[in-house]
Motif scaffolding. Structure first.
Motif, PDB file in Angstrom:
ATOM      1  N   TRP A  40       0.841  -1.187   0.000  1.00 32.06           N
ATOM      2  CA  TRP A  40       0.000   0.000   0.000  1.00 32.06           C
ATOM      3  C   TRP A  40       0.884   1.248   0.000  1.00 32.06           C
ATOM      4  O   TRP A  40       1.827   1.351   0.797  1.00 32.06           O
TER       5      TRP A  40
ATOM      6  N   ILE B 187       0.860   5.791  -0.573  1.00 29.06           N
ATOM      7  CA  ILE B 187       0.163   7.059  -0.789  1.00 29.06           C
ATOM      8  C   ILE B 187       1.176   8.091  -1.267  1.00 29.06           C
ATOM      9  O   ILE B 187       2.261   8.233  -0.675  1.00 29.06           O
TER      10      ILE B 187
ATOM     11  N   CYS C 243      -3.760   6.999  -3.542  1.00 31.52           N
ATOM     12  CA  CYS C 243      -3.462   5.719  -2.914  1.00 31.52           C
ATOM     13  C   CYS C 243      -3.413   4.645  -3.991  1.00 31.52           C
ATOM     14  O   CYS C 243      -4.253   4.622  -4.906  1.00 31.52           O
TER      15      CYS C 243
ATOM     16  N   VAL D 109      -7.240   5.955   3.216  1.00 32.46           N
ATOM     17  CA  VAL D 109      -6.821   4.580   3.509  1.00 32.46           C
ATOM     18  C   VAL D 109      -8.020   3.731   3.912  1.00 32.46           C
ATOM     19  O   VAL D 109      -8.203   2.597   3.427  1.00 32.46           O
TER      20      VAL D 109
ATOM     21  N   LEU E 296       2.230   0.926   5.552  1.00 29.40           N
ATOM     22  CA  LEU E 296       1.913   1.922   4.534  1.00 29.40           C
ATOM     23  C   LEU E 296       3.165   2.699   4.165  1.00 29.40           C
ATOM     24  O   LEU E 296       3.906   3.171   5.040  1.00 29.40           O
TER      25      LEU E 296
END
Length: 306
Positions: A5, A7, A16, A49, A63
């Protein structure tokens, strides 16, 4: 196997992405709420998220995040962010407290270099490269360094801040407080301003490049770019000697940068030849968010842990 994941937090948008290997599982963008201050930005990241987690039916285990600045590994707060609301704030810790997972933060240029190394132009053309120097030349000038597949953060968290090397102490003022930084000479706005000062005409950099065949000052502008790019890159090569250099950003679209710009490196180099490949990127504006996801894959480690 866990998904990665990431961002990409920019001044105007945040995005994202969730990767399963090389496959994009989900990708979502939204505006960055600058008018709500730091807390509003944190809230928006959390909401993005959680929205993606609901859509996928699973939450991230960790993340990665690319930011327009850097986290100081010694103090734990953000610095050098042109999204100024972030400066002086413990973004990593605040997000970890809210999400309950590890968050890894790197500069957006680091994310660019990481993505082009693992997913983009470097993997496609020079997969054996051990040291990659990734440049973003656009509104600003920045870079990232990848060594053996991992981002190099540095003792102060500023590894790769090539745009703020001083080329001339008598040069133009830079927003960082110094004079004559690389960014003040070869960023897109700096080149456009130099042309405008000489001609009193306002042209974009692509227009200047297109006019170079018949406009003497446009030709001088590009010659200036080539010469100063060569000088600035030679400083990096003399210290880092990367296996490949990849250039992103709008200035990187100038074709002559890869010919005349390249030829301008050797006069400043501590070597009788210059053979390092200088290539274009493959991922476009996807590089930042893909690189952020790769941070979560274990391709990043801060020099000092808080």
């Amino acid at each position: 196997m866990s998904w990665d994941w990431g961002i990409d937090l920019g001044g105007t948008k945040m995005e994202c992405v969730v990767l399963d290997g090389d496959t994009v599982v989900l990708r979502e963008r939204q505006l960055t709420p600058r008018d709500t201050g730091y807390q509003g930005i944190v809230d928006a990241i959390i909401a993005l998220v959680e929205r993606c987690a609901i859509a996928l039916g699973r939450r991230p285990e960790r993340l990665g995040m690319g930011t327009p600045g850097a986290r100081d590994p010694q103090t734990g707060v953000m610095k050098n962010c042109n999204t100024t609301e972030l400066n002086g704030r413990p973004l990593k810790e605040d997000l970890e407290a809210r999400l309950g997972i590890p968050v890894l933060i790197a500069n957006d240029a680091n994310c660019f270099a990481l993505a082009e190394t693992h997913l983009g132009a470097v993997r496609a053309r020079y997969p054996e490269a051990r040291v990659v120097f990734g440049i973003i030349m656009g509104t600003g000038v920045g870079s990232g360094i990848v060594v053996d597949g991992r981002v190099l953060a540095g003792h102060h968290g500023i590894a790769g801040e090539w745009g703020h090397n001083v080329l001339s102490p008598d040069g133009p003022e830079c927003y960082c407080g110094k004079r004559g930084c690389v960014e003040t000479f070869i960023s897109g706005p700096a080149l456009e301003a130099w042309y405008r000062d000489k001609t009193k005409r306002r042209l974009s950099l692509p227009q200047i490049a297109a006019a170079a065949a018949h406009d003497h000052t446009a030709r001088q502008t590009l010659d200036r770019l080539h010469r100063l790019f060569g000088q600035a890159i030679a400083n990096v090569v003399n210290i880092l000697d990367p296996d490949v250099i990849v250039i992103g950003g709008g200035v990187g679209n100038i074709d002559s940068l890869y010919t005349a710009g390249r030829e301008s490196v050797l006069p400043y180099l501590f070597n009788p030849r210059f053979t390092t490949p200088i290539i274009r990127p493959a991922l476009g504006d996807s590089a930042g968010v893909f690189g952020a996801a790769l941070l979560a894959r274990g391709t990043f480690k801060e020099a000092l842990l808080g």
